[in-house]
Structure formats: structure tokens, C-alpha cells
Design a protein around this motif. Structure first.
Motif, PDB file in Angstrom:
ATOM      1  N   HIS A   1       0.830  -1.205   0.000  1.00  0.00           N
ATOM      2  CA  HIS A   1       0.000   0.000   0.000  1.00  0.00           C
ATOM      3  C   HIS A   1       0.868   1.262   0.000  1.00  0.00           C
ATOM      4  O   HIS A   1       0.651   2.187  -0.774  1.00  0.00           O
ATOM      5  CB  HIS A   1      -0.941   0.022   1.208  1.00  0.00           C
TER       6      HIS A   1
ATOM      7  N   ASP B   1       1.480   4.045  -2.896  1.00  0.00           N
ATOM      8  CA  ASP B   1       1.170   5.456  -2.643  1.00  0.00           C
ATOM      9  C   ASP B   1       2.360   6.367  -2.926  1.00  0.00           C
ATOM     10  O   ASP B   1       2.174   7.561  -3.176  1.00  0.00           O
ATOM     11  CB  ASP B   1       0.705   5.652  -1.196  1.00  0.00           C
TER      12      ASP B   1
ATOM     13  N   HIS C   1       1.707   8.731   5.940  1.00  0.00           N
ATOM     14  CA  HIS C   1       0.861   8.284   4.825  1.00  0.00           C
ATOM     15  C   HIS C   1       0.610   9.433   3.845  1.00  0.00           C
ATOM     16  O   HIS C   1       0.584   9.229   2.632  1.00  0.00           O
ATOM     17  CB  HIS C   1      -0.448   7.751   5.402  1.00  0.00           C
TER      18      HIS C   1
HETATM   19 ZN   LIG Z   1      -3.010   5.341   0.936  1.00  0.00          ZN
END
Ligand SMILES: [Zn+2]
Length: 150
Positions: A31, A35, A119
């Protein structure tokens, strides 16, 4: 990156790695790698836009369809593929409180958790032109998944 591409990447990992002890953490890690690749978006202000809400609904719907295709076709290791797809997509759930606050017009908390800051920071290129990367990524993974699963 879109949930669809996270799910396709996770499913690919599940079908290729097949050892859950390796595939599951790798799917989760994928993930953040995905990203960090240039992808579609319009910065962090798009979370309040109606088009983003509609896109999110379609994106989640496509993920459900992907899981349904694996559950129906049942290629070898299909269940691990679905679990990996969910795991690869799941870190974006940490944006949900942010999304709900934005939709309600409530200001964001001044203290943003470290993982959420990380993130957000890794998504250094989130622009409309990133749609080209998303389309190529989806086409590549759909092709590879088709070749592996059929
Ligand atoms: Zn993400």
C-alpha cells in the motif's frame, strides 16, 4: 493510489507469493509503496469535493467486483488473493475520520497522528495527470492476474 489498484496489487501478491506469512505483510507494505508512486488526485483538498465522494463509491464498488471475480472463478489461492487485496487497500481506512470531518465541515484536528502524516507525506505526486499511471498500473495488473489465474 486508487483502491482498485491497491486491491489489484494485493491480489497479485496473494496469487504469486502464496505463503500467507510472507504475502500478508507484503500486501500491507505494498500500500505504502504504491502510494509513493505518482498517482491520481488533486492534493489533500479534494477530500471535501463531491466528485471525490462519487469516485470513492465507484472505487470501492470495483474492489467488491474484483473480490467477487476471485470468489466466483476460484483460481488456486483465491482466498489469499482476496485477503491480500483487502489488506493492501486497508491503510486508506485511516483517512475515514478525516473524510467524515471534511464532509461535515468540521475543522481538522491540529494534532495529526504520525502514521497519518507519514501516509500523507509519501504521496508526493497526487495530481490529475497521475491518472495515466493509474490506468497503466490497472491494465498491467489485470493482464498479469488474468494470465496467472486463468
Ligand atoms: Zn493510501
Amino acid at each position: 493510489m486508487t483502491a482498485t489498484n491497491h486491491a489489484l496489487t494485493g491480489a497479485f501478491i496473494g496469487l504469486v507469493i502464496i505463503n500467507p506469512l510472507i504475502a500478508l505483510p507484503l500486501a500491507l507494505l505494498s500500500h505504502f509503496v504504491c502510494d509513493a508512486i505518482p498517482h491520481f488526485g488533486s492534493g489533500h483538498d479534494h477530500i471535501e469535493a463531491n466528485w471525490f465522494k462519487r469516485l470513492l463509491i465507484v472505487d470501492i464498488g470495483v474492489c467488491v467486483v474484483i473480490a467477487g471475480v476471485f470468489a466466483t472463478a476460484r483460481p488456486e489461492h483465491w482466498f489469499l488473493a482476496i485477503v491480500c487485496a483487502v489488506l493492501a487497500t486497508s491503510p486508506d481506512a485511516m483517512w475515514l475520520p478525516h473524510f467524515i470531518r471534511a464532509r461535515r465541515g468540521v475543522s481538522f484536528k491540529s494534532e495529526v497522528p504520525l502514521l497519518l502524516r507519514f501516509h500523507g507525506a509519501i504521496q508526493w505526486f497526487e495530481r490529475p495527470s497521475g491518472a495515466a499511471v493509474e490506468i497503466v498500473w490497472a491494465a498491467a495488473f489485470i493482464t498479469m492476474l488474468t494470465l496467472i489465474a486463468v
